[in-house]
Design a protein around this motif. Structure first.
Motif, PDB file in Angstrom:
ATOM      1  N   ASP A   1      17.719   5.383  -8.981  1.00 22.45           N
ATOM      2  CA  ASP A   1      16.560   5.694  -9.812  1.00 22.45           C
ATOM      3  C   ASP A   1      16.882   6.924 -10.652  1.00 22.45           C
ATOM      4  OD1 ASP A   1      14.141   5.925 -10.995  1.00 22.45           O
ATOM      5  OD2 ASP A   1      13.207   6.944  -9.297  1.00 22.45           O
TER       6      ASP A   1
ATOM      7  N   PRO B   1       7.679   7.207 -14.153  1.00 22.22           N
ATOM      8  CA  PRO B   1       7.288   6.877 -12.793  1.00 22.22           C
ATOM      9  C   PRO B   1       7.191   8.124 -11.950  1.00 22.22           C
ATOM     10  CG  PRO B   1       9.622   6.507 -13.082  1.00 22.22           C
ATOM     11  CD  PRO B   1       9.114   7.074 -14.371  1.00 22.22           C
ATOM     12  N   CYS B   2       6.473   8.030 -10.862  1.00 21.94           N
ATOM     13  CA  CYS B   2       6.205   9.204 -10.046  1.00 21.94           C
ATOM     14  C   CYS B   2       5.943   8.724  -8.615  1.00 21.94           C
ATOM     15  CB  CYS B   2       4.987   9.924 -10.639  1.00 21.94           C
ATOM     16  SG  CYS B   2       4.837  11.637 -10.183  1.00 21.94           S
ATOM     17  N   SER B   3       6.191   9.579  -7.640  1.00 26.98           N
ATOM     18  CA  SER B   3       5.997   9.181  -6.248  1.00 26.98           C
ATOM     19  C   SER B   3       4.513   9.052  -5.916  1.00 26.98           C
ATOM     20  CB  SER B   3       6.640  10.211  -5.323  1.00 26.98           C
ATOM     21  OG  SER B   3       5.918  11.424  -5.372  1.00 26.98           O
TER      22      SER B   3
ATOM     23  N   ALA C   1      11.030   0.814 -17.113  1.00 28.30           N
ATOM     24  CA  ALA C   1      11.020   2.078 -17.843  1.00 28.30           C
ATOM     25  C   ALA C   1      10.198   1.992 -19.124  1.00 28.30           C
ATOM     26  CB  ALA C   1      12.443   2.507 -18.161  1.00 28.30           C
ATOM     27  N   GLN C   2      10.208   0.852 -19.767  1.00 26.43           N
ATOM     28  CA  GLN C   2       9.426   0.736 -20.999  1.00 26.43           C
ATOM     29  C   GLN C   2       8.712  -0.617 -21.031  1.00 26.43           C
ATOM     30  OE1 GLN C   2      12.477   2.097 -23.424  1.00 26.43           O
ATOM     31  NE2 GLN C   2      13.849   0.372 -23.148  1.00 26.43           N
TER      32      GLN C   2
ATOM     33  N   GLN D   1      21.055   0.069 -21.250  1.00 26.22           N
ATOM     34  CA  GLN D   1      20.128   1.208 -21.242  1.00 26.22           C
ATOM     35  C   GLN D   1      20.879   2.491 -20.900  1.00 26.22           C
ATOM     36  OE1 GLN D   1      17.221  -0.586 -22.698  1.00 26.22           O
ATOM     37  NE2 GLN D   1      16.338   1.061 -21.500  1.00 26.22           N
TER      38      GLN D   1
ATOM     39  N   ASP E   1      13.574  -3.478 -14.912  1.00 28.67           N
ATOM     40  CA  ASP E   1      13.513  -2.191 -15.589  1.00 28.67           C
ATOM     41  C   ASP E   1      12.091  -1.989 -16.107  1.00 28.67           C
ATOM     42  OD1 ASP E   1      13.956   0.170 -16.840  1.00 28.67           O
ATOM     43  OD2 ASP E   1      14.800  -0.752 -18.648  1.00 28.67           O
TER      44      ASP E   1
ATOM     45  N   ALA F   1      15.133   7.808 -13.128  1.00 25.80           N
ATOM     46  CA  ALA F   1      13.934   8.135 -13.891  1.00 25.80           C
ATOM     47  C   ALA F   1      13.680   9.639 -13.938  1.00 25.80           C
ATOM     48  CB  ALA F   1      12.730   7.415 -13.319  1.00 25.80           C
ATOM     49  N   GLN F   2      13.990  10.330 -12.894  1.00 32.14           N
ATOM     50  CA  GLN F   2      13.768  11.779 -12.901  1.00 32.14           C
ATOM     51  C   GLN F   2      14.967  12.503 -12.277  1.00 32.14           C
ATOM     52  OE1 GLN F   2       9.916  11.412 -11.462  1.00 32.14           O
ATOM     53  NE2 GLN F   2      10.415  10.687  -9.427  1.00 32.14           N
TER      54      GLN F   2
ATOM     55  N   GLN G   1      22.605   3.469 -17.547  1.00 26.68           N
ATOM     56  CA  GLN G   1      21.587   3.038 -16.573  1.00 26.68           C
ATOM     57  C   GLN G   1      22.279   2.298 -15.441  1.00 26.68           C
ATOM     58  OE1 GLN G   1      18.543   3.217 -15.121  1.00 26.68           O
ATOM     59  NE2 GLN G   1      17.320   2.184 -16.678  1.00 26.68           N
TER      60      GLN G   1
ATOM     61  N   GLN H   1       7.877   4.855  -5.516  1.00 26.35           N
ATOM     62  CA  GLN H   1       7.657   5.195  -6.918  1.00 26.35           C
ATOM     63  C   GLN H   1       6.672   4.210  -7.551  1.00 26.35           C
ATOM     64  OE1 GLN H   1       9.287   7.796  -8.811  1.00 26.35           O
ATOM     65  NE2 GLN H   1       9.902   8.529  -6.783  1.00 26.35           N
TER      66      GLN H   1
ATOM     67  N   PRO I   1      14.681   6.363 -20.765  1.00 26.52           N
ATOM     68  CA  PRO I   1      15.883   5.625 -21.123  1.00 26.52           C
ATOM     69  C   PRO I   1      15.646   4.784 -22.355  1.00 26.52           C
ATOM     70  CG  PRO I   1      14.726   4.495 -19.369  1.00 26.52           C
ATOM     71  CD  PRO I   1      13.885   5.681 -19.738  1.00 26.52           C
TER      72      PRO I   1
ATOM     73  N   TYR J   1      20.475   6.968 -20.454  1.00 27.20           N
ATOM     74  CA  TYR J   1      19.803   8.262 -20.525  1.00 27.20           C
ATOM     75  C   TYR J   1      20.714   9.205 -21.295  1.00 27.20           C
ATOM     76  CZ  TYR J   1      16.544   6.796 -16.857  1.00 27.20           C
ATOM     77  OH  TYR J   1      15.580   6.149 -16.141  1.00 27.20           O
TER      78      TYR J   1
ATOM     79  N   GLN K   1       7.172   0.417  -8.232  1.00 23.22           N
ATOM     80  CA  GLN K   1       8.538   0.387  -8.767  1.00 23.22           C
ATOM     81  C   GLN K   1       9.297  -0.750  -8.115  1.00 23.22           C
ATOM     82  OE1 GLN K   1      10.870   1.163 -11.107  1.00 23.22           O
ATOM     83  NE2 GLN K   1      11.222   3.300 -10.574  1.00 23.22           N
TER      84      GLN K   1
END
Lengths: 215, 215
Positions: free
Chosen positions: A119, B68-70, B121-122, A22, B119, A121-122, A114, B22, A68, A24, B114
């Motif tokens: 993390d 993802p987000c906190s 992510a997807q 993976q 993973d 992700a952001q 990856q 997350q 990703p 980014y 999380q």
DNA sequence: CTTTTAACACCTAGGTGTAAAATT
DNA sequence: AATTTTACACCTAGGTGTTAAAAG
């Protein structure tokens, strides 16, 4: 205080990734030097007009929205950064790329592996390892808030679908081969490549993004 | 073969998350039963018209684009799924939620912690652990390809900004309090709640999404 | 007959260069 | 005088219910 998309947008192809891993992929824009420029109309070129400190701010990172994604998928498609937005507002809180007008810049593309330990992700800044960075001489550009060069305006109108309303129907779409100077760029507003590579694989600085070409 | 957005869209507030952790938040839509329905106009209600096997297909998962987000960020905002798209095309390859017309369905909201071991992510299917699932009685709906009930059409036109062109300028925007029946829903096309909770926290089945309300 | 599809006018949402105004 | 901002007409892109045609 305004912001507009970068145009033409950076488009790249990648090779040599591990298909199942993976990644980014991200872009940022870094200063070419610490000079301020002005456009001299009668000689049709940019001249140094003074010095500037780029105040050592870390450039903003734009993560490609498909991230990703597996190496296999990244390699199968042309990777387009056509939604990147640029601004001259240093207080921008929308995550857009911040630039100063009348300066020279160069985009960089980052391929980030990856890493399950972090993390990503952001991500807001580049990790210390697992990053490969590429840049291309022909994507260097100069920022402006108003176009200095009529050839640029013509190029934009002819190539940007959103400017269709300004096209001259009788005229043929300007070929870009002749536009090998440095083009001004409008930084609420857009990006003008020295050469308009449809994808950067044919670029002079690197024929294969797998090999780092700077950064 | 067509696809349209779900409307009204599912909107929720969440409480009780760990602020720094997350989370992914996702939605899917599951059958309420294995019946096929038809709308009886003169009695203004849906009647059972036969059985259907839902063929045991796993429902598609729509990951909220902010993921993802906190936990802190998720709890600070109303979480809106207004870009969810529904289709009746079983061969859909765009990742949209697939439903059969003339059937009853119920959306579910999933809060997924999380987990660095996987993973997410997807994600295409729900993980085995670390998931909390919520559903709300009042969001049950019936799928259609053409509206059966004029009250639904009126509701859509009055509330959906994209249907503004059909609004009667003289009429006031229909209050939704009276619309507590089961409303048909248009499955290339949209979703009609039994009750139109602006956010689901006021729902009858659960006043706090932190407590599971089914699924 | 019932149900689905497709083309359409009419919207929202947002990306263009322009030209005039405002700023420096 | 040089540079930036703003309002604007004109686009792209895509979400509505409608209607007529097609499919079952």
């Amino acid at each position: 205080s305004a912001r507009r998309r970068m145009f033409p947008s950076v488009r790249v192809k990648v090779k040599g990734l591990e298909p199942l891993k993976q990644y980014y992929i991200a872009i940022d824009v870094v200063p070419v030097d610490s000079k301020r420029y002005r456009y001299v109309y009668h000689s049709s070129q940019w001249m140094v007009a003074g010095n500037t400190d780029h105040s050592c701010i870390t450039p903003r990172l734009y993560i490609h929205p498909d991230s990703p994604c597996s190496g296999e998928t990244w390699m199968r498609q042309i990777i387009s950064f056509d939604r990147v937005k640029l601004t001259n507002n240093e207080m921008d809180d929308k995550g857009h790329i911040i630039l100063q007008s009348m300066h020279k810049y160069k985009p960089r593309v980052h391929v980030i592996a990856q890493d399950s330990r972090f993390d990503l992700a952001q991500i807001q800044s580049l990790p210390a390892e697992g990053v490969q960075t590429f840049s291309f001489q022909e994507t260097e550009f100069t920022t402006v808030t108003a176009y200095q060069n009529q050839q640029i305006t013509k190029l934009k109108i002819d190539r940007n679908p959103f400017a269709k309303g300004f096209r001259d129907p009788g005229r043929n779409r300007g070929v870009l081969d002749g536009l090998l100077e440095t083009y001004p760029w409008r930084p609420p507003l857009a990006l003008d490549f020295k050469a308009f590579g449809a994808d950067s694989q044919g670029g002079s600085s690197s024929s294969s993004p797998v090999t780092s070409s700077g950064g």
